[in-house]
Scaffold this active site. Structure first.
Site, mmCIF file in Angstrom:
data_model
loop_
_atom_site.group_PDB
_atom_site.id
_atom_site.type_symbol
_atom_site.label_atom_id
_atom_site.label_comp_id
_atom_site.label_asym_id
_atom_site.label_seq_id
_atom_site.Cartn_x
_atom_site.Cartn_y
_atom_site.Cartn_z
ATOM 1 N N GLU A 47 0.821 -1.205 0.000
ATOM 2 C CA GLU A 47 0.000 0.000 0.000
ATOM 3 C C GLU A 47 0.854 1.253 0.000
ATOM 4 O O GLU A 47 0.542 2.231 -0.699
ATOM 5 C CB GLU A 47 -0.932 0.011 1.215
ATOM 6 C CG GLU A 47 -1.885 -1.164 1.277
ATOM 7 C CD GLU A 47 -1.372 -2.298 2.143
ATOM 8 O OE1 GLU A 47 -2.157 -2.861 2.910
ATOM 9 O OE2 GLU A 47 -0.152 -2.613 2.041
ATOM 10 N N ALA A 158 15.820 -41.790 -10.978
ATOM 11 C CA ALA A 158 17.181 -41.961 -11.506
ATOM 12 C C ALA A 158 17.390 -43.403 -11.931
ATOM 13 O O ALA A 158 16.623 -44.308 -11.558
ATOM 14 C CB ALA A 158 18.218 -41.577 -10.447
ATOM 15 N N ARG A 180 11.502 -21.850 -7.890
ATOM 16 C CA ARG A 180 12.616 -21.416 -7.043
ATOM 17 C C ARG A 180 12.533 -19.918 -6.767
ATOM 18 O O ARG A 180 12.751 -19.463 -5.646
ATOM 19 C CB ARG A 180 13.955 -21.735 -7.714
ATOM 20 C CG ARG A 180 14.328 -23.201 -7.726
ATOM 21 C CD ARG A 180 15.671 -23.399 -8.397
ATOM 22 N NE ARG A 180 16.125 -24.785 -8.339
ATOM 23 C CZ ARG A 180 17.275 -25.216 -8.831
ATOM 24 N NH1 ARG A 180 18.104 -24.354 -9.439
ATOM 25 N NH2 ARG A 180 17.616 -26.490 -8.736
ATOM 26 N N THR A 192 22.370 -35.526 -2.153
ATOM 27 C CA THR A 192 22.263 -34.680 -3.346
ATOM 28 C C THR A 192 23.377 -33.650 -3.384
ATOM 29 O O THR A 192 23.959 -33.380 -4.440
ATOM 30 C CB THR A 192 20.893 -33.975 -3.368
ATOM 31 O OG1 THR A 192 19.857 -34.959 -3.433
ATOM 32 C CG2 THR A 192 20.776 -33.038 -4.556
ATOM 33 N N GLU A 247 14.028 -30.017 -2.709
ATOM 34 C CA GLU A 247 14.433 -30.607 -3.983
ATOM 35 C C GLU A 247 15.351 -31.813 -3.789
ATOM 36 O O GLU A 247 16.017 -32.242 -4.716
ATOM 37 C CB GLU A 247 15.147 -29.560 -4.853
ATOM 38 C CG GLU A 247 14.242 -28.506 -5.449
ATOM 39 C CD GLU A 247 14.911 -27.792 -6.620
ATOM 40 O OE1 GLU A 247 15.851 -28.344 -7.219
ATOM 41 O OE2 GLU A 247 14.480 -26.663 -6.923
#
Length: 318
Positions: A47, A158, A180, A192, A247
């Protein structure tokens, strides 16, 4: 209001710990004279930005805002309800009441006491969807958690060797980068991190600066530049994160699902069959198929090039 929601959605992932609010000001002759969205880090509010751009044209205007204007004292800036009273619009249209007990109805009451017409509820669902991360943190004390997975038709992430680059095509990967950009933080597991050395940044033209903070789920040593979570439940100490994107691989996904901390699942499904390979999840505490029903609801589905996006929301009691 749809445009105000769009403005607020564009700020998602950058406004935490504040909500990603959007605001649009339309003059008495129908001209859009001010646009605003919550700024990086939560200030200025939507605002305040829109009113500053509108200037004197805000007088007698209609203001559309996705969340009730704040009305509490803050060292970071004036209350938006007070700024609106000073600007003297004819009407303020609000998508939803602010559930924060410091505001809850006070902002609307202050506007009405100043003689400003107030309408509530226009575009409420769209605003709630856009503000879901902040609302989740306000309600239960943790971010809204989205789990992202890229899968084959047969549910593999995978090959047996661990190779997974790339299961999905370019359009799906671009969509991941947009997700993301709308997240305050991305989390992966130690496996990972060691296998892929992921950058976890945003690689869309013009949005490179929107890359979120990075988090690592590990019981091992800390890593410079990464927030360390020792267990999924540590998300409750992320007080400056509205939207967390997970992820990680199968182990990380399984850990968050087992702890019932996932609110939303994004499945990017590629039209390929892997056969023997790594499954998306391990054991999540399920002992009977009947117990699995009713926990998830499909909320969206669309084509992304050759791939398909499937979105599921966790069904929870209100």
């Amino acid at each position: 209001m749809a445009e105000a929601v769009r403005l607020g959605e564009a700020a998602r992932g950058r406004s935490a710990p504040n909500p990603n609010v959007g605001c649009l000001i339309v003059s008495s002759n129908g001209e859009i004279v001010g646009r605003g969205a919550t700024a990086l880090g939560g200030r200025p509010h939507a605002e305040a930005i829109a009113l500053d751009r509108a200037g004197r044209k805000a007088r007698s205007s209609t203001v559309y805002v996705t969340l009730e204007p704040c009305a509490h004292e803050s060292p970071r800036g004036p209350a938006c309800a007070d700024l609106l009273v000073k600007a003297k619009p004819a009407r303020v249209v609000i998508a939803m009441k602010d559930p924060d007990p410091r505001v809850f109805g006070t902002g609307m009451r202050r506007l009405r006491d100043a003689g400003i017409d107030v309408k509530l509820g226009i575009g409420r669902k769209a605003a709630r969807d856009s503000l879901a991360g902040w609302l989740t943190r306000l309600r239960i004390g943790r971010p809204r958690i989205t789990l992202k997975l890229a899968l084959s038709i047969d549910g593999k992430i995978a090959l047996p060797s661990g190779e997974s680059k790339w299961i999905t095509g370019e359009d799906a990967r671009k969509h991941v980068h947009l997700e993301r950009a709308h997240s305050d933080m991305i989390l992966v597991g130690r496996g990972t991190y060691l296998a892929d050395a992921p950058r976890l940044d945003v690689r869309l033209p013009g949005l490179e600066d929107w890359s979120p903070k990075r988090a690592l789920l590990t019981r091992g040593e800390a890593v410079d530049g990464w927030e360390i979570l020792r267990k999924p439940e540590d998300v409750y100490r992320l007080h400056d994160v509205n939207d967390l994107l997970v992820e990680g691989g199968s182990a990380t996904a399984t850990a968050f699902l087992s702890a019932d901390l996932v609110d939303r699942i994004l499945i990017y499904r590629a039209p390929i069959i892997v056969g023997e390979g790594k499954s998306s999840f391990g054991y999540v505490g399920l002992d009977a198929i009947a117990d699995a029903h009713g926990q998830w609801a499909s909320s969206d589905g669309r084509r992304l090039g050759v791939d398909r996006l499937e979105v599921y929301e966790r069904v929870r009691e209100a």
